[in-house]
Design a protein around this motif. Structure first.
Motif, PDB file in Angstrom:
ATOM      1  N   ALA A 326       0.695  -1.337  -0.064  1.00  0.00           N
ATOM      2  CA  ALA A 326      -0.074   0.181  -0.090  1.00  0.00           C
ATOM      3  C   ALA A 326       0.950   1.323  -0.036  1.00  0.00           C
ATOM      4  N   LYS A 327       2.094   1.053   0.213  1.00  0.00           N
ATOM      5  CA  LYS A 327       3.008   2.203   0.233  1.00  0.00           C
ATOM      6  C   LYS A 327       4.152   1.970  -0.790  1.00  0.00           C
ATOM      7  N   THR A 328       4.714   3.051  -1.237  1.00  0.00           N
ATOM      8  CA  THR A 328       5.889   3.090  -2.048  1.00  0.00           C
ATOM      9  C   THR A 328       7.170   3.563  -1.420  1.00  0.00           C
ATOM     10  N   TYR A 329       8.132   2.810  -1.546  1.00  0.00           N
ATOM     11  CA  TYR A 329       9.496   2.677  -0.834  1.00  0.00           C
ATOM     12  C   TYR A 329      10.720   2.991  -1.720  1.00  0.00           C
ATOM     13  N   ARG A 330      11.496   3.924  -1.135  1.00  0.00           N
ATOM     14  CA  ARG A 330      12.735   4.294  -2.048  1.00  0.00           C
ATOM     15  C   ARG A 330      13.923   3.772  -1.242  1.00  0.00           C
ATOM     16  N   LEU A 331      14.924   3.179  -1.864  1.00  0.00           N
ATOM     17  CA  LEU A 331      16.154   2.749  -1.463  1.00  0.00           C
ATOM     18  C   LEU A 331      17.021   3.603  -2.172  1.00  0.00           C
ATOM     19  N   ARG A 332      17.869   4.773  -1.504  1.00  0.00           N
ATOM     20  CA  ARG A 332      18.812   5.562  -2.410  1.00  0.00           C
ATOM     21  C   ARG A 332      20.086   5.465  -1.798  1.00  0.00           C
ATOM     22  N   PHE A 333      21.145   5.020  -2.645  1.00  0.00           N
ATOM     23  CA  PHE A 333      22.446   5.224  -2.331  1.00  0.00           C
ATOM     24  C   PHE A 333      22.962   6.350  -3.054  1.00  0.00           C
ATOM     25  N   GLY A 334      23.506   7.240  -1.873  1.00  0.00           N
ATOM     26  CA  GLY A 334      24.298   8.443  -2.517  1.00  0.00           C
ATOM     27  C   GLY A 334      25.547   8.032  -3.150  1.00  0.00           C
ATOM     28  N   PRO A 335      26.375   9.070  -3.699  1.00  0.00           N
ATOM     29  CA  PRO A 335      27.554   8.843  -4.318  1.00  0.00           C
ATOM     30  C   PRO A 335      28.778   8.239  -3.401  1.00  0.00           C
ATOM     31  N   GLY A 336      29.270   7.044  -3.678  1.00  0.00           N
ATOM     32  CA  GLY A 336      30.040   6.382  -3.062  1.00  0.00           C
ATOM     33  C   GLY A 336      29.325   5.651  -1.919  1.00  0.00           C
TER      34      GLY A 336
END
Length: 435
Positions: A326-336
Motif C-alpha cells: 500500500a506504500k511506495t518505498y525508495r532505497l537511495r545510495f548516495g555517491p560512494g
C-alpha cells in the motif's frame, strides 16, 4: 524436598542444554536422513539448471547464483573434488560438517578460480596423497557441500550450466579416472530437502521441537556416529548425567523442555539494527557458544561465514509498520555509498512467507548486474519498491506484492567496513502511498 526440586531443576536444565548444543547435529542428521530416503547418490554433485524463481517454491533463495549440493561420505576413503577454471567468475564450495561448522571453503575468495583438485580426508587420516591435490581435512565422516556460481544475467545461464556441469567428485583410490561429472537438472536439488521443506509443512526445527523425549535418543545415536571436535567434546561430556541412550521412557518428563529450548534458540539470533536493517552477528567457521551456534543454524544448513557473505534483513519501514504494497518505498545510495564488496551485492524481495514474489517483469531483485539499471550522473542509485510500475519507468523498479513483504540485502566477499560494521546500508524511505 528442596534437594529433590534442585535435582529436578538441574535435570531439566541439562535437557535444555542438550537441545541447544545438539540441535545443529540433530537438524543436520535429519537432512542426511532425507537425502538417503530420497535416493541421493553420495559423492556426486547435483546442480540446478536455473536460478530460483517463484515457481521453484524455495524458501528465501538468492537469485544471484546457480546452486549445487553434494553429500560426501568419507567413511571408506577420502574423496576428491575437481573444480573447473572460472576465469575470475565468483564461485564457492562451502563445506559443512555434521555440526554445521563451515570448516572450509573452496572458491574465489579462498583458493582462486583456476582449475584444481581438492581431496577431503576423514578424521585421523594419515595416508599419502598424489601430487597436485590440496588436502582439506574434514572433522566428520559425512560432509555437505554447497556450490554457488555467479550468474551475470539472463544471457549467462548456459555458461553457468556448463561450469557447474564440470565439477566432479570421485574416490581417491581411483583418482583421476574415477572422477564423475555433476548432474545438472531443473529439480536436481529437491532431493536434498526434508519433506516438510518440499511440501510446505512444519520447518525441520519445529518438527524437532515436537519430537519430545525421542530427541535424546536421536542425539545419542548421532554423537556416537559423529563424535564432536575435541574442543567441543566437553559440551557433550556435561550431558552424561542425562544418560542420552536410556530410552524414550526414561526422558518422558523432559518432553516439554525440548520445545522450550527450541523456542529459546529461535529468539536468540544475535543481530543489531542499522538504519532499520537487521544484521546478524558475524558468523565464524566454528562458533564456540552452543546457543549462538544453534541460533545461527536454526533454519537449516548453508549459513555462510561473514568473510564470504553478510546479509541484512528488513521487515519494517521507517514508520514501524510491516513493509506493505500500500506504500511506495525508495532505497537511495548516495555517491560512494554502494556497499564495499570484492564480489557482488544484491537486494531481493520476498513475500510475507519468505517466497519470491511473482510479477509481470520477472524481476525478483536488483543487483549490480541488473540489466538496464540507471545510475545518476553523480553515481547515486535509487531503487523504487512498489506494486505498480513507476511513472519514470521500470529500469530501477523492484515490483512488490499488494500485501506484506520483506527485503534481504546480500553482500558477497564483503570488505572490512562491512565486516566491522562501520559501513551502513541507507534507510528505506516512504515516498508515497497510505498515510
Amino acid at each position: 524436598m528442596s534437594d529433590r526440586v534442585d535435582a529436578t531443576d538441574g535435570r531439566r536444565q541439562l535437557a535444555r542444554d542438550a537441545v541447544v548444543w545438539g540441535l545443529p547435529l540433530v537438524l543436520f542428521g535429519r537432512y542426511l536422513d532425507a537425502a538417503v530416503a530420497n535416493g541421493v547418490r553420495f559423492n556426486h554433485f547435483y546442480m540446478s539448471s536455473d536460478v530460483a524463481t517463484p515457481r521453484s517454491r524455495a524458501i528465501g533463495p538468492n537469485i544471484d547464483t546457480m546452486n549445487g549440493r553434494a553429500w560426501i561420505d568419507l567413511e571408506e576413503e577420502p574423496q576428491v573434488i575437481g573444480v573447473p577454471a572460472t576465469a575470475d567468475r565468483y564461485y564457492t564450495i562451502q563445506l559443512q560438517d555434521m555440526y554445521m561448522n563451515s570448516f572450509a571453503y573452496v572458491g574465489r575468495r579462498t583458493t582462486g578460480t583456476a582449475a584444481g583438485w581438492f581431496v577431503l580426508t576423514p578424521p585421523g587420516f594419515s595416508g599419502r596423497l598424489p601430487e597436485g591435490v590440496t588436502e582439506v581435512r574434514a572433522p566428520t565422516t559425512k560432509v555437505l557441500a554447497f556450490v554457488r556460481t555467479l550468474v551475470r544475467g539472463s544471457g549467462d545461464l548456459d555458461a553457468v550450466r556448463a561450469i557447474n556441469g564440470a565439477f566432479t567428485l570421485g574416490p581417491l583410490s581411483r583418482f583421476p579416472e574415477g572422477q564423475t561429472a555433476a548432474t545438472v537438472g531443473a529439480e536436481a536439488l529437491d532431493v536434498f530437502q526434508p519433506s516438510s521443506r518440499r511440501t510446505g509443512g512444519a520447518l525441520p526445527h519445529i518438527e524437532i521441537a515436537r519430537s519430545g523425549a525421542a530427541y535424546f535418543a536421536e542425539l545419542d545415536r548421532l554423537t556416537h556416529q559423529f563424535p564432536p571436535l575435541d574442543r567441543d567434546a566437553p559440551n557433550l561430556a556435561r550431558l552424561t548425567p542425562l544418560d542420552l541412550g536410556a530410552g524414550e521412557a526414561a526422558h518422558a518428563d523432559l518432553a516439554g523442555d525440548v520445545e522450550g529450548a527450541v523456542d529459546l534458540i529461535t529468539k536468540s539470533v544475535r543481530s543489531w539494527s542499522e538504519n532499520g536493517w537487521l544484521r546478524r552477528s558475524n558468523v565464524a567457521q566454528f562458533i564456540a557458544d552452543p546457543l549462538e551456534r544453534a541460533a545461527n543454524h536454526i533454519y537449516g544448513p548453508g549459513t555462510q561465514v561473514a568473510e564470504e557473505s553478510v546479509f541484512y534483513n528488513l521487515r519494517k519501514g521507517p514508520d514501524g509498520e510491516t513493509l506493505n504494497g500500500a506504500k511506495t518505498y525508495r532505497l537511495r545510495f548516495g555517491p560512494g555509498e554502494l556497499p564495499p564488496v570484492d564480489a557482488f551485492w544484491s537486494l531481493t524481495l520476498y513475500d510475507g512467507n519468505y517466497f519470491l514474489f511473482d510479477n509481470p517483469i520477472d524481476r525478483y531483485g536488483v543487483n549490480d548486474r541488473t540489466e538496464g539499471l540507471r545510475f545518476e550522473d553523480d553515481g547515486s542509485l535509487e531503487i523504487l519498491v512498489q506494486p505498480d510500475p513507476p511513472a519514470a519507468g521500470t529500469a530501477n523498479w523492484l515490483p512488490g506484492p499488494p500485501g506484506d513483504f520483506q527485503l534481504v540485502f546480500r553482500t558477497y566477499q564483503p570488505r572490512q567496513p562491512v565486516l566491522d560494521g562501520s559501513y551502513r546500508l541507507p534507510p528505506l524511505d516512504i515516498v508515497g502511498g497510505a498515510e
